[in-house]
Design a protein around this motif. Structure first.
Motif, PDB file in Angstrom:
ATOM      1  N   GLN A 413       0.815  -1.205   0.000  1.00  0.00           N
ATOM      2  CA  GLN A 413       0.000   0.000   0.000  1.00  0.00           C
ATOM      3  C   GLN A 413       0.857   1.267   0.000  1.00  0.00           C
ATOM      4  O   GLN A 413       0.343   2.367   0.126  1.00  0.00           O
ATOM      5  CB  GLN A 413      -0.921   0.015   1.223  1.00  0.00           C
ATOM      6  N   THR A 414       2.166   1.097  -0.153  1.00  0.00           N
ATOM      7  CA  THR A 414       3.079   2.227  -0.230  1.00  0.00           C
ATOM      8  C   THR A 414       3.251   2.603  -1.695  1.00  0.00           C
ATOM      9  O   THR A 414       3.771   1.829  -2.491  1.00  0.00           O
ATOM     10  CB  THR A 414       4.431   1.884   0.411  1.00  0.00           C
ATOM     11  N   VAL A 415       2.800   3.790  -2.039  1.00  0.00           N
ATOM     12  CA  VAL A 415       2.753   4.221  -3.440  1.00  0.00           C
ATOM     13  C   VAL A 415       4.153   4.508  -3.968  1.00  0.00           C
ATOM     14  O   VAL A 415       4.517   4.095  -5.071  1.00  0.00           O
ATOM     15  CB  VAL A 415       1.859   5.472  -3.573  1.00  0.00           C
ATOM     16  N   ALA A 416       4.940   5.232  -3.198  1.00  0.00           N
ATOM     17  CA  ALA A 416       6.275   5.642  -3.636  1.00  0.00           C
ATOM     18  C   ALA A 416       7.028   6.189  -2.440  1.00  0.00           C
ATOM     19  O   ALA A 416       6.438   6.551  -1.411  1.00  0.00           O
ATOM     20  CB  ALA A 416       6.192   6.705  -4.732  1.00  0.00           C
ATOM     21  N   VAL A 417       8.337   6.270  -2.568  1.00  0.00           N
ATOM     22  CA  VAL A 417       9.169   6.893  -1.547  1.00  0.00           C
ATOM     23  C   VAL A 417      10.030   7.957  -2.219  1.00  0.00           C
ATOM     24  O   VAL A 417      10.548   7.752  -3.327  1.00  0.00           O
ATOM     25  CB  VAL A 417      10.047   5.853  -0.809  1.00  0.00           C
ATOM     26  N   ILE A 418      10.131   9.108  -1.565  1.00  0.00           N
ATOM     27  CA  ILE A 418      10.950  10.213  -2.054  1.00  0.00           C
ATOM     28  C   ILE A 418      11.992  10.499  -0.985  1.00  0.00           C
ATOM     29  O   ILE A 418      11.656  10.817   0.158  1.00  0.00           O
ATOM     30  CB  ILE A 418      10.089  11.463  -2.326  1.00  0.00           C
ATOM     31  N   ASN A 419      13.247  10.379  -1.345  1.00  0.00           N
ATOM     32  CA  ASN A 419      14.349  10.431  -0.386  1.00  0.00           C
ATOM     33  C   ASN A 419      15.146  11.718  -0.555  1.00  0.00           C
ATOM     34  O   ASN A 419      15.485  12.112  -1.674  1.00  0.00           O
ATOM     35  CB  ASN A 419      15.268   9.220  -0.609  1.00  0.00           C
ATOM     36  N   LEU A 420      15.443  12.367   0.558  1.00  0.00           N
ATOM     37  CA  LEU A 420      16.260  13.575   0.554  1.00  0.00           C
ATOM     38  C   LEU A 420      17.518  13.313   1.377  1.00  0.00           C
ATOM     39  O   LEU A 420      17.429  12.977   2.557  1.00  0.00           O
ATOM     40  CB  LEU A 420      15.483  14.756   1.149  1.00  0.00           C
ATOM     41  N   ASP A 421      18.664  13.499   0.758  1.00  0.00           N
ATOM     42  CA  ASP A 421      19.928  13.212   1.433  1.00  0.00           C
ATOM     43  C   ASP A 421      21.002  14.134   0.884  1.00  0.00           C
ATOM     44  O   ASP A 421      21.276  14.129  -0.320  1.00  0.00           O
ATOM     45  CB  ASP A 421      20.316  11.747   1.219  1.00  0.00           C
ATOM     46  N   ALA A 422      21.589  14.940   1.758  1.00  0.00           N
ATOM     47  CA  ALA A 422      22.741  15.782   1.426  1.00  0.00           C
ATOM     48  C   ALA A 422      22.421  16.741   0.282  1.00  0.00           C
ATOM     49  O   ALA A 422      22.991  16.658  -0.806  1.00  0.00           O
ATOM     50  CB  ALA A 422      23.967  14.932   1.104  1.00  0.00           C
ATOM     51  N   MET A 423      21.528  17.686   0.558  1.00  0.00           N
ATOM     52  CA  MET A 423      21.179  18.708  -0.425  1.00  0.00           C
ATOM     53  C   MET A 423      22.252  19.793  -0.411  1.00  0.00           C
ATOM     54  O   MET A 423      22.702  20.223   0.644  1.00  0.00           O
ATOM     55  CB  MET A 423      19.794  19.276  -0.116  1.00  0.00           C
ATOM     56  N   ALA A 424      22.653  20.223  -1.595  1.00  0.00           N
ATOM     57  CA  ALA A 424      23.818  21.118  -1.701  1.00  0.00           C
ATOM     58  C   ALA A 424      23.397  22.588  -1.670  1.00  0.00           C
ATOM     59  O   ALA A 424      22.619  23.024  -2.526  1.00  0.00           O
ATOM     60  CB  ALA A 424      24.576  20.823  -2.996  1.00  0.00           C
ATOM     61  N   PRO A 425      23.909  23.363  -0.726  1.00  0.00           N
ATOM     62  CA  PRO A 425      23.544  24.781  -0.622  1.00  0.00           C
ATOM     63  C   PRO A 425      24.382  25.654  -1.548  1.00  0.00           C
ATOM     64  O   PRO A 425      25.150  26.522  -1.111  1.00  0.00           O
ATOM     65  CB  PRO A 425      23.823  25.087   0.850  1.00  0.00           C
ATOM     66  N   VAL A 426      24.249  25.448  -2.852  1.00  0.00           N
ATOM     67  CA  VAL A 426      25.133  26.090  -3.817  1.00  0.00           C
ATOM     68  C   VAL A 426      24.404  27.066  -4.733  1.00  0.00           C
ATOM     69  O   VAL A 426      25.000  27.600  -5.667  1.00  0.00           O
ATOM     70  CB  VAL A 426      25.861  25.031  -4.677  1.00  0.00           C
ATOM     71  N   GLY A 427      23.112  27.315  -4.492  1.00  0.00           N
ATOM     72  CA  GLY A 427      22.373  28.261  -5.309  1.00  0.00           C
ATOM     73  C   GLY A 427      21.541  27.585  -6.376  1.00  0.00           C
ATOM     74  O   GLY A 427      21.508  26.364  -6.499  1.00  0.00           O
ATOM     75  N   LYS A 428      20.866  28.391  -7.160  1.00  0.00           N
ATOM     76  CA  LYS A 428      19.975  27.879  -8.192  1.00  0.00           C
ATOM     77  C   LYS A 428      20.767  27.205  -9.321  1.00  0.00           C
ATOM     78  O   LYS A 428      21.909  27.563  -9.594  1.00  0.00           O
ATOM     79  CB  LYS A 428      19.119  29.005  -8.769  1.00  0.00           C
ATOM     80  N   ALA A 429      20.108  26.231  -9.945  1.00  0.00           N
ATOM     81  CA  ALA A 429      20.728  25.498 -11.049  1.00  0.00           C
ATOM     82  C   ALA A 429      19.739  25.376 -12.194  1.00  0.00           C
ATOM     83  O   ALA A 429      18.524  25.454 -12.007  1.00  0.00           O
ATOM     84  CB  ALA A 429      21.180  24.114 -10.588  1.00  0.00           C
TER      85      ALA A 429
END
Length: 572
Positions: A413-429
């Motif tokens: 019953q788990t539709v999807a997983v979205i993982n956030l790990d080590a986001m880079a604070p380097v500005g817009k891309a």
């Protein structure tokens, strides 16, 4: 584990009794300092929208010295999980594990005596390898003392047995009771041959976790990986920092796979000296190991080690916050980040706290910001959204591994997983990195969001690093759950690809798994992270408000498990 029927009843009850009270628009948060978790270092008024200021406030708190490097099993854990729980409650989420905010993860903490010396004997000469400088070793058995006594050394190439790729580095040799020595990464990486494995892109067979598991299955007494910076994608200092101090495992009853009595790494310099003393040329053997038909090479050398360790059974905790769905509360989208880091390393010189600001206070701050935005939406989601902060990622993805084995929402019953790990604070891309690009249909939804931001989806710039296998979504993927793992873009608005590459290289060389990974308001540029969070918020929001069941692409090794769920009636 809750069954789908009982879970549905619980979630519907939560929806009914909660009746959608307005989400708090402003609240104060105490930022711990070294005096303790309630020491007030300033208040912050959080907004409903995803903002750079709110994100920074969370990172600054989680990466402060007061959280003691967020090490599992101690005061750093207590302060961290209480902070996350308090934020989940402030936002208006429900406890995600029935009536509990936490899921207890049993663990064994093992600390090796770092005075141990690994002796490598060739003829009458013994090469003495010291802990930290030349090698790092540990045991996964939980035993107070393990030993090697003249254990024969065997070079097994990349230590891979992959029948589907017609590759077996263990063919024709019995390594039971022996010490295997192997290379990091895949045969295709060092050889530069795109026809071997996935060429430059690391596969699961290139990760140290697989190599140790396979050596244990073959009955080896010990396994040593030869470090090289290019193959590992990090320097020896990262190996030393990550493998010294307390190490964690799930208890054998919760993870019954075979375990090595001794496992670890040796430096490239130590390996060169060993092979030269044994009359071998490591460079030539490395080249041979990257060709089909390679056969393991006994080194006419042996290993001896007396390793004392202190093992303690403890527990750590995942933190779970739930936004119940209005129409299909027993179906859920999972947003996930790991809260743990390396804690403190006493006894050295300089800063002892490994604050882990990028890795992974940013990911935790990210799921908190997304939770805030979704909770404040005018209508509740039709499906539930679970916000999962897991422990023990740095110890081999153990918190997510335990959750997948004991899910509070059934995997079917788990539709999807979205993982956030080590986001880079380097500005817009101009781009968004999709780690493992081309894997699942979740990328189609991400592309819609990226198009609105006038950005493009790209694969990771260094696929040889094996990032796909180094974060918690991988345990969900192995179970068949479509997973999306993004990284900040590398084609920066200010400076282009050259600036993005320089920023990535600077982080890996100076801050990754080092005390220098700290929040710096003077240099951090958060506008790009806000865009990234908006993009993945959109993906989850679309899934939560629709009946879509994304799948893996054809040819993905994870699709069979998802298809089996669908055939059994789940994951429609």
């Amino acid at each position: 584990m809750l069954r789908a029927t009982s879970l549905s009843i619980v979630l519907l009850a939560l929806c009914a009794c909660g009746s959608r009270a307005p989400a708090p628009q402003a609240a104060g948060v105490a930022t711990p300092d070294a005096r303790g978790p309630t020491a007030n270092a300033g208040n912050h008024a959080f907004q409903a929208a995803i903002t750079a200021d709110d994100f920074a406030a969370h990172v600054q708190a989680l990466a402060s010295d007061g959280f003691a490097g967020r090490g599992p099993g101690g005061i750093g854990e207590d302060r961290t999980i209480e902070y996350i729980k308090a934020q989940f409650a402030r936002i208006g989420l429900q406890p995600g594990n029935g009536g509990d905010w936490f899921q207890t993860v049993p663990m064994v903490e093992t600390t090796a005596d770092e005075s141990a010396v690994l002796g490598l004997k060739v003829g009458q000469t013994v090469q003495q390898l010291t802990f930290g400088d030349d090698m790092v070793v540990g045991t996964r058995t939980g035993q107070a003392r393990v030993s090697l006594q003249d254990s024969p050394l065997v070079f097994v190439g990349y230590g891979v047995d992959a029948p589907e790729r017609d590759w077996n580095d263990y063919a024709g040799i019995d390594v039971r009771g022996k010490t295997v020595v192997m290379l990091v990464n895949d045969p295709g990486f060092h050889s530069g041959d795109a026809r071997l494995f996935d060429g430059e892109r690391m596969t699961w067979y290139g990760r140290w976790a697989y190599k140790f598991e396979e050596a244990a299955r073959k009955g080896a007494a010990a396994a040593l990986i030869i470090h090289d910076t290019a193959g590992a994608s990090y320097g020896w200092d990262v190996v030393r920092n990550s493998w010294s101090g307390p190490q964690y495992d799930l208890p054998a009853k919760d993870d019954p796979a075979p375990r090595l009595p001794v496992q670890g790494w040796i430096s490239g310099e130590a390996a060169d000296a060993l092979f030269k003393a044994a009359g071998q040329d490591l460079a030539k053997l490395r080249a041979a190991a990257g060709r089909r038909g390679f056969r393991a090479v006994p080194l006419e050398a042996s290993a001896s080690l007396q390793l004392a360790s202190r093992s303690v059974e403890k527990h750590s905790r995942n933190v779970l916050g739930l936004l119940p769905g209005s129409d299909a509360p027993d179906e859920a989208i999972v947003y996930m980040a790991h809260w743990d880091h390396l804690g403190t390393h006493e006894g050295g010189t300089g800063d002892a706290v490994y604050n882990g600001a990028v890795d992974n206070a940013t990911g935790v701050a990210g799921i908190l910001e997304i939770a805030e935005a979704l909770r404040a939406a005018p209508k509740p989601p039709k499906r539930s959204v679970l916000f999962l902060a897991v422990t023990l990622e740095e110890s081999g993805l153990l918190g997510s591994k335990y959750y997948v084995a004991h899910p509070v929402i059934p995997l079917a019953q788990t539709v999807a997983v979205i993982n956030l790990d080590a986001m880079a604070p380097v500005g817009k891309a101009h781009d968004i990195t999709v780690v493992g690009k081309g894997s699942s249909q979740l990328e189609d939804l991400l592309k819609v969001a990226a198009d609105r931001q006038e950005r493009r989806l790209v694969e990771e710039s260094h696929p040889a690093a094996g990032y796909y296998f180094r974060s918690d979504h991988f345990n969900f993927a192995k179970a068949g759950i479509p997973a999306l793992y993004i990284g900040s873009g590398s084609d920066l608005v200010e400076g282009g690809l050259a600036a993005g590459e320089a920023a990535s290289r600077d982080y890996n060389e100076h801050r990754y798994h080092k005390p220098g990974d700290q929040y710096d308001p003077a240099t951090w540029k958060l506008e790009g992270i806000v865009q990234d969070l908006e993009a993945v918020r959109s993906v989850g929001e679309t899934l939560a408000s629709s009946g879509q069941w994304p799948n893996w692409r054809q040819g993905s090794p994870f699709r069979a498990a998802r298809d089996a769920m669908r055939a059994a009636g789940g994951a429609r």
